[in-house]
Design a protein around this motif. Sequence first.
Motif, PDB file in Angstrom:
ATOM      1  N   MET A   1       0.844  -1.183   0.000  1.00 34.94           N
ATOM      2  CA  MET A   1       0.000   0.000   0.000  1.00 34.94           C
ATOM      3  C   MET A   1       0.887   1.242   0.000  1.00 34.94           C
ATOM      4  O   MET A   1       1.884   1.298   0.748  1.00 34.94           O
ATOM      5  N   LEU A   2       0.565   2.225  -0.818  1.00 37.97           N
ATOM      6  CA  LEU A   2       1.403   3.408  -0.975  1.00 37.97           C
ATOM      7  C   LEU A   2       0.580   4.678  -0.770  1.00 37.97           C
ATOM      8  O   LEU A   2      -0.489   4.841  -1.353  1.00 37.97           O
ATOM      9  N   VAL A   3       1.113   5.576   0.057  1.00 36.46           N
ATOM     10  CA  VAL A   3       0.592   6.933   0.184  1.00 36.46           C
ATOM     11  C   VAL A   3       1.604   7.832  -0.518  1.00 36.46           C
ATOM     12  O   VAL A   3       2.691   8.082   0.009  1.00 36.46           O
TER      13      VAL A   3
ATOM     14  N   SER B   1       4.258 -11.006   4.805  1.00 37.04           N
ATOM     15  CA  SER B   1       4.793  -9.663   5.019  1.00 37.04           C
ATOM     16  C   SER B   1       3.954  -8.660   4.231  1.00 37.04           C
ATOM     17  O   SER B   1       3.551  -8.930   3.100  1.00 37.04           O
ATOM     18  N   ILE B   2       3.703  -7.516   4.849  1.00 34.08           N
ATOM     19  CA  ILE B   2       2.878  -6.472   4.246  1.00 34.08           C
ATOM     20  C   ILE B   2       3.595  -5.141   4.414  1.00 34.08           C
ATOM     21  O   ILE B   2       4.019  -4.789   5.526  1.00 34.08           O
ATOM     22  N   SER B   3       3.719  -4.384   3.333  1.00 35.30           N
ATOM     23  CA  SER B   3       4.408  -3.104   3.372  1.00 35.30           C
ATOM     24  C   SER B   3       3.411  -1.965   3.182  1.00 35.30           C
ATOM     25  O   SER B   3       2.608  -1.977   2.244  1.00 35.30           O
ATOM     26  N   PHE B   4       3.474  -1.000   4.098  1.00 36.35           N
ATOM     27  CA  PHE B   4       2.639   0.197   4.027  1.00 36.35           C
ATOM     28  C   PHE B   4       3.604   1.378   3.960  1.00 36.35           C
ATOM     29  O   PHE B   4       4.204   1.757   4.963  1.00 36.35           O
ATOM     30  N   LEU B   5       3.762   1.978   2.788  1.00 34.16           N
ATOM     31  CA  LEU B   5       4.719   3.062   2.584  1.00 34.16           C
ATOM     32  C   LEU B   5       4.002   4.402   2.597  1.00 34.16           C
ATOM     33  O   LEU B   5       3.129   4.669   1.760  1.00 34.16           O
ATOM     34  N   ILE B   6       4.363   5.241   3.577  1.00 34.62           N
ATOM     35  CA  ILE B   6       3.753   6.568   3.701  1.00 34.62           C
ATOM     36  C   ILE B   6       4.796   7.602   3.280  1.00 34.62           C
ATOM     37  O   ILE B   6       5.708   7.942   4.042  1.00 34.62           O
ATOM     38  N   SER B   7       4.672   8.091   2.060  1.00 34.36           N
ATOM     39  CA  SER B   7       5.562   9.151   1.580  1.00 34.36           C
ATOM     40  C   SER B   7       4.894  10.520   1.656  1.00 34.36           C
ATOM     41  O   SER B   7       5.564  11.548   1.775  1.00 34.36           O
TER      42      SER B   7
ATOM     43  N   VAL C   1       5.492  -0.485   8.383  1.00 38.75           N
ATOM     44  CA  VAL C   1       4.999   0.856   8.072  1.00 38.75           C
ATOM     45  C   VAL C   1       6.210   1.776   8.018  1.00 38.75           C
ATOM     46  O   VAL C   1       6.908   1.955   9.018  1.00 38.75           O
ATOM     47  N   ASP C   2       6.460   2.348   6.855  1.00 38.15           N
ATOM     48  CA  ASP C   2       7.684   3.113   6.656  1.00 38.15           C
ATOM     49  C   ASP C   2       7.368   4.474   6.042  1.00 38.15           C
ATOM     50  O   ASP C   2       6.330   4.659   5.402  1.00 38.15           O
ATOM     51  N   GLY C   3       8.296   5.443   6.227  1.00 38.80           N
ATOM     52  CA  GLY C   3       8.140   6.798   5.748  1.00 38.80           C
ATOM     53  C   GLY C   3       8.808   7.037   4.415  1.00 38.80           C
ATOM     54  O   GLY C   3       8.971   6.099   3.633  1.00 38.80           O
ATOM     55  N   PRO C   4       9.075   8.325   4.159  1.00 42.61           N
ATOM     56  CA  PRO C   4       9.311   9.437   5.101  1.00 42.61           C
ATOM     57  C   PRO C   4       8.143  10.399   5.251  1.00 42.61           C
ATOM     58  O   PRO C   4       8.331  11.613   5.346  1.00 42.61           O
TER      59      PRO C   4
END
Length: 342
Positions: free
Chosen positions: A1-3, A24-30, A61-64
């Motif tokens: 999932m990408l923001v 594994s599930i990646s939620f990228l909040i840019s 859940v990762d940034g930046p």
Amino acid sequence: MLVPDGNTFLVHPMAFAGPCKPTSISFLISGIIIAPNSPESWKGRNQGRWLIFKGVDGLSVDGPGMLDGRGKGWWDILCATHRHLPGCVKLAPTVISFLQCNKVSLSNILVVDSPQTHILITGCNNVVIRYLSIKSPETSPNTDGIHISSSHGVFIHNTNIGSGDDCVSIGDHTSDIYITDVDCGPGHGVSIGSLGRSGNEVKVDNINVIRVRFNKTTNGVRIKTWQVGRGHVRGVLYEDVNFMDVSNPIIIDQYYCDVRGGCESTRTGVQISDVRYAGIFGTSKSKVAINLNCSQAVACTDILLDTILLAPSTPGKKVISSCNNAYGSSAGIVEPESCLLE
């Protein structure tokens, strides 16, 4: 999932619930995610939550990017600070909650202005929080940076936290917590507790606070329990800790109470043992730099003060230590002088 970056998204209260098929599930909040600025958006919903992950394992859940709780609308109506306001509320949303999740990581996010607690970890195992920045005004009520309860194996490192309450608070049924390389301030310090308010059996083990810097906080490293509590807090290490102009650098308060000093004595208490303070330096804003106020019913035991140098924030003043029913020993230079019973 990408923001995606360069965008701001208004998101109403939302829950992501597992279990999920992927390991594994990646939620990228840019980009930036903002909460509704009016409590009206929570009508008919859980007023204590904004973004929830429940039963999701292997989540990253990762940034930046940024999460903005837009908390001022809540701070102005909370009963904690506006108890005489008609229609005041006791509960406000947490920005991001992890409930019954395992193998979770949260990193490189800016979290600002939560209505109440910024990050909640409860019922989780193996959680890594790193490279976060958490910011809310010093006057914002009940805005703990990170609250941990009923969780095991939680690692918080390389994180900056400034809020109106505890930078990190550790609740009941927790173990194997590691808080390292963290800057705390403003706020109320790093607290274990409060514990045992309802007379329950407390179990807190292996808490480690290492290389943490406190800047003008109201407390530093604190353990707080209610007299009616039972059970234990044991295996606590505070090492390589620095205080700058902190009101209560080292404190154990086993008489925590709704009305300060107003609760009657009981024959119960939480057993606090095997607590080590090692390599503690800095300045104290208050006269009592070391305050170990342990239960008369259940003494604190096996406390170690090892190489502690605390000076007054104001030159020419004096700092002291104060102990009540606290047993242990000291090693190296300890200033102010240890008051522990042997």
